[in-house]
Design a protein around this motif. Sequence first.
Motif, PDB file in Angstrom:
ATOM      1  N   TRP A  92      37.997  46.186  43.412  1.00 59.20           N
ATOM      2  CA  TRP A  92      37.419  44.896  43.788  1.00 59.20           C
ATOM      3  C   TRP A  92      35.919  45.007  44.047  1.00 59.20           C
ATOM      4  O   TRP A  92      35.163  44.062  43.794  1.00 59.20           O
ATOM      5  CB  TRP A  92      38.131  44.387  45.037  1.00 59.20           C
ATOM      6  CG  TRP A  92      37.668  43.043  45.511  1.00 59.20           C
ATOM      7  CD1 TRP A  92      38.088  41.822  45.069  1.00 59.20           C
ATOM      8  CD2 TRP A  92      36.683  42.791  46.530  1.00 59.20           C
ATOM      9  NE1 TRP A  92      37.430  40.818  45.740  1.00 59.20           N
ATOM     10  CE2 TRP A  92      36.565  41.385  46.638  1.00 59.20           C
ATOM     11  CE3 TRP A  92      35.912  43.610  47.345  1.00 59.20           C
ATOM     12  CZ2 TRP A  92      35.692  40.797  47.552  1.00 59.20           C
ATOM     13  CZ3 TRP A  92      35.030  43.025  48.239  1.00 59.20           C
ATOM     14  CH2 TRP A  92      34.930  41.633  48.340  1.00 59.20           C
ATOM     15  N   SER A  93      35.473  46.159  44.523  1.00 60.75           N
ATOM     16  CA  SER A  93      34.053  46.350  44.840  1.00 60.75           C
ATOM     17  C   SER A  93      33.217  46.707  43.622  1.00 60.75           C
ATOM     18  O   SER A  93      31.987  46.722  43.716  1.00 60.75           O
ATOM     19  CB  SER A  93      33.903  47.449  45.903  1.00 60.75           C
ATOM     20  OG  SER A  93      34.295  48.716  45.378  1.00 60.75           O
ATOM     21  N   THR A 112      42.438  40.662  43.348  1.00 56.83           N
ATOM     22  CA  THR A 112      42.417  39.949  44.624  1.00 56.83           C
ATOM     23  C   THR A 112      43.823  39.547  45.056  1.00 56.83           C
ATOM     24  O   THR A 112      44.192  39.692  46.234  1.00 56.83           O
ATOM     25  CB  THR A 112      41.531  38.697  44.513  1.00 56.83           C
ATOM     26  OG1 THR A 112      40.214  39.078  44.094  1.00 56.83           O
ATOM     27  CG2 THR A 112      41.438  37.980  45.847  1.00 56.83           C
ATOM     28  N   TYR A 135      37.316  49.580  52.928  1.00 52.19           N
ATOM     29  CA  TYR A 135      36.032  49.405  52.235  1.00 52.19           C
ATOM     30  C   TYR A 135      34.947  50.260  52.885  1.00 52.19           C
ATOM     31  O   TYR A 135      34.141  50.896  52.195  1.00 52.19           O
ATOM     32  CB  TYR A 135      35.649  47.926  52.251  1.00 52.19           C
ATOM     33  CG  TYR A 135      34.333  47.629  51.566  1.00 52.19           C
ATOM     34  CD1 TYR A 135      34.264  47.528  50.176  1.00 52.19           C
ATOM     35  CD2 TYR A 135      33.171  47.465  52.304  1.00 52.19           C
ATOM     36  CE1 TYR A 135      33.064  47.268  49.546  1.00 52.19           C
ATOM     37  CE2 TYR A 135      31.963  47.207  51.681  1.00 52.19           C
ATOM     38  CZ  TYR A 135      31.911  47.096  50.302  1.00 52.19           C
ATOM     39  OH  TYR A 135      30.711  46.846  49.680  1.00 52.19           O
ATOM     40  N   LEU A 149      39.517  40.299  38.052  1.00 49.28           N
ATOM     41  CA  LEU A 149      39.201  40.138  39.464  1.00 49.28           C
ATOM     42  C   LEU A 149      40.223  39.284  40.214  1.00 49.28           C
ATOM     43  O   LEU A 149      40.636  39.655  41.326  1.00 49.28           O
ATOM     44  CB  LEU A 149      37.795  39.550  39.625  1.00 49.28           C
ATOM     45  CG  LEU A 149      37.278  39.430  41.063  1.00 49.28           C
ATOM     46  CD1 LEU A 149      37.255  40.797  41.738  1.00 49.28           C
ATOM     47  CD2 LEU A 149      35.898  38.796  41.089  1.00 49.28           C
ATOM     48  N   PRO A 150      40.687  38.140  39.663  1.00 50.90           N
ATOM     49  CA  PRO A 150      41.733  37.385  40.368  1.00 50.90           C
ATOM     50  C   PRO A 150      43.033  38.171  40.533  1.00 50.90           C
ATOM     51  O   PRO A 150      43.720  38.037  41.557  1.00 50.90           O
ATOM     52  CB  PRO A 150      41.947  36.153  39.470  1.00 50.90           C
ATOM     53  CG  PRO A 150      40.684  36.020  38.692  1.00 50.90           C
ATOM     54  CD  PRO A 150      40.207  37.417  38.475  1.00 50.90           C
ATOM     55  N   LEU A 210      45.636  42.559  46.312  1.00 45.59           N
ATOM     56  CA  LEU A 210      45.185  42.930  47.654  1.00 45.59           C
ATOM     57  C   LEU A 210      45.859  42.060  48.706  1.00 45.59           C
ATOM     58  O   LEU A 210      46.270  42.553  49.774  1.00 45.59           O
ATOM     59  CB  LEU A 210      43.660  42.786  47.744  1.00 45.59           C
ATOM     60  CG  LEU A 210      42.824  43.924  47.179  1.00 45.59           C
ATOM     61  CD1 LEU A 210      41.356  43.563  47.162  1.00 45.59           C
ATOM     62  CD2 LEU A 210      43.034  45.199  47.991  1.00 45.59           C
ATOM     63  N   LEU A 211      45.987  40.771  48.428  1.00 46.63           N
ATOM     64  CA  LEU A 211      46.671  39.879  49.366  1.00 46.63           C
ATOM     65  C   LEU A 211      48.151  40.248  49.476  1.00 46.63           C
ATOM     66  O   LEU A 211      48.737  40.182  50.562  1.00 46.63           O
ATOM     67  CB  LEU A 211      46.514  38.420  48.919  1.00 46.63           C
ATOM     68  CG  LEU A 211      45.094  37.858  48.998  1.00 46.63           C
ATOM     69  CD1 LEU A 211      45.052  36.443  48.422  1.00 46.63           C
ATOM     70  CD2 LEU A 211      44.598  37.854  50.434  1.00 46.63           C
TER      71      LEU A 211
END
Length: 229
Positions: free
Chosen positions: A159-160, A173, A88, A169-170, A176-177
Amino acid sequence: MTLYHFGNCLALVYVPFYFTYKYSGLSEYGAFWKCFQAGGIYIFTQLCKMLILATFFPAADVNNQEGIDFLGEFFKTTVDLADLGGLYMVLMGIPGKGHAKVLTAGVGWAGAEIVLTRFLLLWVGARGAEFDWMYIQKSIESNISLVQHITTATLVWLWSRHDLNRSLLPVVTAMLLLCAYKPLLLDVLGHVTHTGSWIALLLRAVFTLCLGVTTLQIYAGLAQTMGIY
């Protein structure tokens, strides 16, 4: 034979990076030094992770012979979330269009990882007298890591974005996890199935490909909506 083996390993590592930088448009943006800056942030992030691991997760004196300590490895892998913060920082420090940002961050991050974790191994090991497929595997693994880091950088960028569809978005996310915990998941899968090194490499490639294709679809949808390329 020794130099031939080393040359093949070096080509497997260098050529994909060269083509990615040369033909993805990064050379037109003058992103060479930005890649070095991304590598510098990678080094700083890894130092912070090492300090956290050494402080809160000291190495055990007794090895676990029955299998992997899932809970302990889970907490250790959680420290890898710092990589997302590092990416980021890289993305926020790079001006330009979306694809230039994610490619610069991904190439710089992956390049620094390879130099610090695999270059010495290939330089010393692959130039040895005996041939070992391990070094070919490490070279192929470097290419998989390149795709993985570009994918992760793209997900961090998505995400940003405030204009990303809230329903996505979920999904971003969760992906990313998955990127952060992928090494642990693959290690557990390999331990349970008792797969060999080549099968484990294939599983990693398939996992990375699935993440990359899904991320590309999300990015292409946002790019088409906003007119960013």
